[in-house]
Design an enzyme around this catalytic site. Structure first.
Site, mmCIF file in Angstrom:
data_model
loop_
_atom_site.group_PDB
_atom_site.id
_atom_site.type_symbol
_atom_site.label_atom_id
_atom_site.label_comp_id
_atom_site.label_asym_id
_atom_site.label_seq_id
_atom_site.Cartn_x
_atom_site.Cartn_y
_atom_site.Cartn_z
ATOM 1 N N HIS A 1 0.825 -1.204 0.000
ATOM 2 C CA HIS A 1 0.000 0.000 0.000
ATOM 3 C C HIS A 1 0.860 1.255 0.000
ATOM 4 C CE1 HIS A 1 -3.938 -2.019 1.520
ATOM 5 N NE2 HIS A 1 -3.829 -2.021 0.221
ATOM 6 N N ASP B 1 -6.214 -1.402 -23.752
ATOM 7 C CA ASP B 1 -6.823 -2.596 -24.348
ATOM 8 C C ASP B 1 -6.446 -2.730 -25.820
ATOM 9 O OD1 ASP B 1 -8.206 -4.161 -22.442
ATOM 10 O OD2 ASP B 1 -9.713 -2.596 -22.237
#
Length: 860
Positions: free
Chosen positions: A481, A741
């Site tokens: 994190h 993509d």
């Protein structure tokens, strides 16, 4: 995957459990494992074996047998469940020395051989051969008696179970009430197994239904209300788990959980990915250790590390040290100490909630995960138990955290071990709150390169970002994190640098080059001066871009819109501060994921309106719901697919659920002023899909009485859309290229597959040619073409995109000033020549070298 019922038994009311092994019988607390020793997994006995065959302790059905053969769960008549776990931490043996003799769902008789094992292998390969025999399902069954410690042989009765749902000797009739337990078996296809974020999402879904749910694997069990308990199960890619639900909505919660797990939660493993035989961890993913490793500074003064956040910096070394929090001995009154802990936790939850308001998305998600952990029932129960035993509030909390940390470290999974940071962070925050101190206070000098053993998320968030230049850690991991926070702040960060970092003196001038994954401890004055000049020039361009709130133009006057990609209201505010001209992509799925029901029209409209207001009238392009594939939604189960990237995702999901599409379109069209919002259709491959959405938009507009035309564009993410851009441009109002993509589909490389991820580069000439083809097609139809994928935030790509004909760039909010500054110094004709040269390159590497030289010439 079918659900099975475990109804209340008719007979027998008592079950005798026999020793499954020859050996020495002892109590659970002799097992060198806190989960077993504390009874966390279940109550029972332990046997130190002397034989080599595990036998059935009583008649039943094999409910589960570990893939590694080290544990078996037996479901008895009446629903009781027994776990027999051969040895401690034997899962790490990867099946070596274990030979299962039975299969799941097989009925077995008392004394029947279940597993043949190599005792010598267990003794030498595991911490202990002590074998717990445990009662798992305790809702209707209890342990009535246990045999005293001593030698036992197979068949000797070692404990007796008693059914507590009815009086002894009184027959109970099977029922089909909400009290029955439903069991669902699910295969885990998450690339990294169930770590912190998936565990938190599972809890979120589980608690939204009227049902209690627990997860079981290899005989170990944890409530889904306890994400830390779920983490301690160490569920990895390829594991098969069982979900047990009881309550009025048991079937519904199992449906939702099964769909969520099957979706992969954004981490669905590729079919070709392999699992390490020993630990189940994909070796390529374990890139850094949480343990100190021996390192040395090279002869040229450099020290290598692992990149956690990119960038280059120069500054003075500052060692981050915080003393251990002194824990009070307490009042001596358990009730007072328990109340003090509960009140402190409640206040800390409120503090975290307040900090989450308006925080950037990356920080808000981490704060949310911490808030969930503070509600963890297992942690609280462990702390309360310690307090009842005489501990103070602080001592009890430290004991509870320490137990969970040990379980995570023993999991054998480096990614789970990285979550220890979060547990230690919560420990420190709570202990400091108990004594009224500051959990993370630390003053930094100017241009500080923070050097530390480790750094906790709350500690990083408490540092002054204006003084923080870079971070270098002895330990740490690139997926922690803290790494996510550093990247969000734009602070270069290196981790796993090892013991050599200890030798760097406070105040030493360091060059941190995260691009090269190293620090320079002996850089020359000339090198330091060059880096400082580079950083000063970048800062000046950033500042100028922030001040220039108006339209962006190239140096020769070509208009280029610089928008921002948004995923929250906080992102919108940051984008405005950084001079964004609007939003080129609002990822609307942030409203839909991680919740059991879809948001209402009113809730969506309110959120879109708040973001539109924050943009002060600037354009807001809302991408229609883009779930499926790597973005699942619990309320909309999508069956597991062999290749989700090529399956039901994007606009295909919306068209398959027209009610969702119509509700979202209505919410967007309710935003005022009318026309500020534009609609973008994701993952389009055919004109028929665009026409179907246009029909819905027109229908909703008519129903709302809107007369102004609604701008409807497409997201070009498939080679099909790029190749037919001229056809789409006849009916679409704009085209925006999703380069992430488009790159993976063009190169036939799954961007989630670590085996090929390093080769996925949007600057590949094939991808650039499709971008050029899209711009050309859009131009033929009189439509503008933008880029909202990651290339719009990449300085190496921006000149090429402009040269190919891109008229709008939508970058991350933090990158907007840099991109505006870069565009302002470009000549469009030079960009066109660069693009032409790039299209003739043989690889992405050649393109990047071309651009590196160009940017050096530009001084960028």
């Amino acid at each position: 995957m079918s659900a099975t019922r475990a109804n209340a038994p008719v007979e027998p009311q008592r079950i005798a459990v026999a020793a499954p092994l020859d050996g020495w019988l002892g109590p659970l607390d002799e097992i060198p494992d806190p989960a077993f020793a504390s009874g966390m997994v279940g109550d029972g006995v332990a046997i130190d074996p002397t034989g080599s065959v595990l036998h059935a302790p009583c008649a039943g059905v094999i409910a589960a047998i570990a893939a590694t053969g080290h544990a078996v769960t037996l479901r008895l008549e009446g629903g009781a469940e027994l776990l027999v776990h051969l040895g401690v931490d034997t899962v790490a043996m990867g099946g070596r020395g274990f030979m299962p003799l039975v299969a799941q769902d097989q009925s077995v008789a008392a004394g029947e051989p279940l597993i043949r094992f190599d005792l010598d292998a267990i003794v030498t390969g595991a911490p202990s051969a002590m074998t717990p025999v445990l009662l798992l399902s305790a809702e209707e069954w209890t342990l009535e008696s246990k045999r005293e410690p001593g030698p036992v042989t197979v068949g000797d009765v070692v404990m007796t179970l008693r059914h507590i749902g009815a009086a002894a000797g009184e027959a109970s009739q099977p029922t089909a009430s909400a009290d029955d337990e439903l069991v669902r078996e699910v295969s885990v296809l998450l690339r990294h197994g169930i770590h912190a974020r998936p565990a938190a999402r599972l809890r979120q879904v589980a608690t939204s239904f009227d049902a209690g749910v627990r997860m079981e694997i290899a005989g170990k069990s944890a409530s889904l209300r306890s994400p830390v308990g779920v983490l301690a199960l160490g569920v990895k890619l390829g594991d098969r788990i069982s979900l047990h639900a009881r309550g009025a909505q048991a079937a519904d919660v199992l449906d939702a959980l099964e769909a969520l797990i099957a979706s992969g939660m954004g981490e669905l493993a590729h079919a070709d990915e392999k699992i390490d035989e020993k630990s189940g961890v994909e070796p390529a993913r374990v890139t850094a250790s949480v343990l100190r490793r021996a390192t040395a500074i090279a002869a040229d003064g450099t020290l290598a590390g692992v990149v956690a956040a990119p960038g280059v910096a120069v500054g003075q070394a500052v060692r981050y040290r915080l003393g251990e929090v002194e824990v009070s001995a307490g009042s001596g009154d358990a009730a007072t100490e328990r109340a003090l802990l509960d009140e402190t936790l409640a206040q800390l939850r409120l503090k975290i909630a307040a900090e989450s308001e308006g925080a950037p998305a990356h920080a808000a998600s981490i704060l949310s995960a911490h808030a969930v952990m503070l509600e963890d029932e297992d942690l609280l129960a462990a702390a309360h138990e310690a307090i009842a035993g005489g501990a103070s509030a602080g001592q009890g909390w430290r004991v509870a955290i320490g137990t969970q940390v040990e379980l995570l470290l023993r999991s054998g999974d480096a990614r789970l071990a990285e979550r220890v940071d979060d547990m230690r962070d919560l420990e420190r925050q709570v202990l400091c709150a108990l004594i009224g101190g500051d959990a993370a206070g630390f003053s930094l000098p100017e241009n500080a390169v923070v050097i530390a053993e480790d750094l906790l998320p709350s500690q990083l968030m408490a540092l002054d970002p204006q003084r923080l230049t870079a971070i270098c850690l002895v330990n740490g991991g690139p997926t922690s994190h803290v790494a996510i926070l550093a990247a969000g702040l734009g602070v270069p960060m290196l981790v796993a640098m090892g013991t050599a970092l200890d030798g760097i003196a406070d105040g030493a001038v360091l060059v941190v080059d995260a691009a090269a994954a190293r620090i320079e401890t002996d850089a020359s004055e000339e090198r330091i001066a060059r880096v400082r000049q580079q950083l000063a020039a970048l800062a000046a361009r950033r500042a100028a871009a922030r001040e220039a709130k108006g339209p962006c133009h190239t140096a020769d006057g070509t208009r280029i819109e610089v928008f921002a990609n948004l995923g929250s209201l906080a992102d919108a505010r940051q984008a405005m501060e950084n001079g964004a001209e609007g939003c080129g992509l609002l990822r609307s799925e942030f409203l839909f994921v991680e919740r059991p029901q879809a948001p209402s029209v009113a809730e969506q409209a309110e959120t879109y309106q708040a973001i539109a207001d924050a943009l002060e009238g600037r354009p807001l392009i809302v991408r229609l719901l883009d779930i499926g594939g790597d973005k699942p939604a619990p309320f909309l189960p999508i069956p597991a697919e062999e290749n989700p990237a090529l399956g039901l995702r994007g606009i295909r999901v919306c068209l398959a659920h027209p009610e969702l599409l119509e509700q979202q379109v209505e919410a967007i069209l309710r935003v005022r002023p009318a026309g500020q919002c534009r609609i973008m259709v994701p993952m389009v491959a055919s004109l028929a899909e665009l026409r179907a959405v246009r029909a819905v938009v027109d229908s909703v507009a008519l129903r709302l009485g809107l007369t102004e035309p609604v701008s409807l564009g497409i997201m070009v993410e498939t080679p099909a859309a790029a190749a037919t851009a001229d056809i789409f441009a006849r009916e679409a109002d704009f085209l925006s290229i999703g380069t992430n993509d488009l790159t993976q589909y063009t190169l036939a490389m799954d961007r989630g597959n670590s085996a090929v991820a390093a080769d996925i580069d949007g600057l590949h000439p094939a991808v650039l040619r499709l971008i050029g083809l899209t711009c050309e097609g859009g131009s033929r139809g009189g439509r503008w073409t933008g880029v909202c994928g990651s290339l719009a935030s990449d300085p190496m790509a921006v000149p090429l995109l402009l040269g190919l004909g891109v008229a709008e760039l939508s970058a991350t909010p933090a990158q907007v000033p840099d991109i505006k500054a870069l565009v302002a110094g470009l000549q469009i004709e030079r960009c066109r020549q660069l693009a032409a040269d790039a299209l003739e390159c043989a690889s992405a590497g050649e393109v990047r070298e071309l651009m590196r030289k160009f940017l050096e010439e530009q001084g960028a």
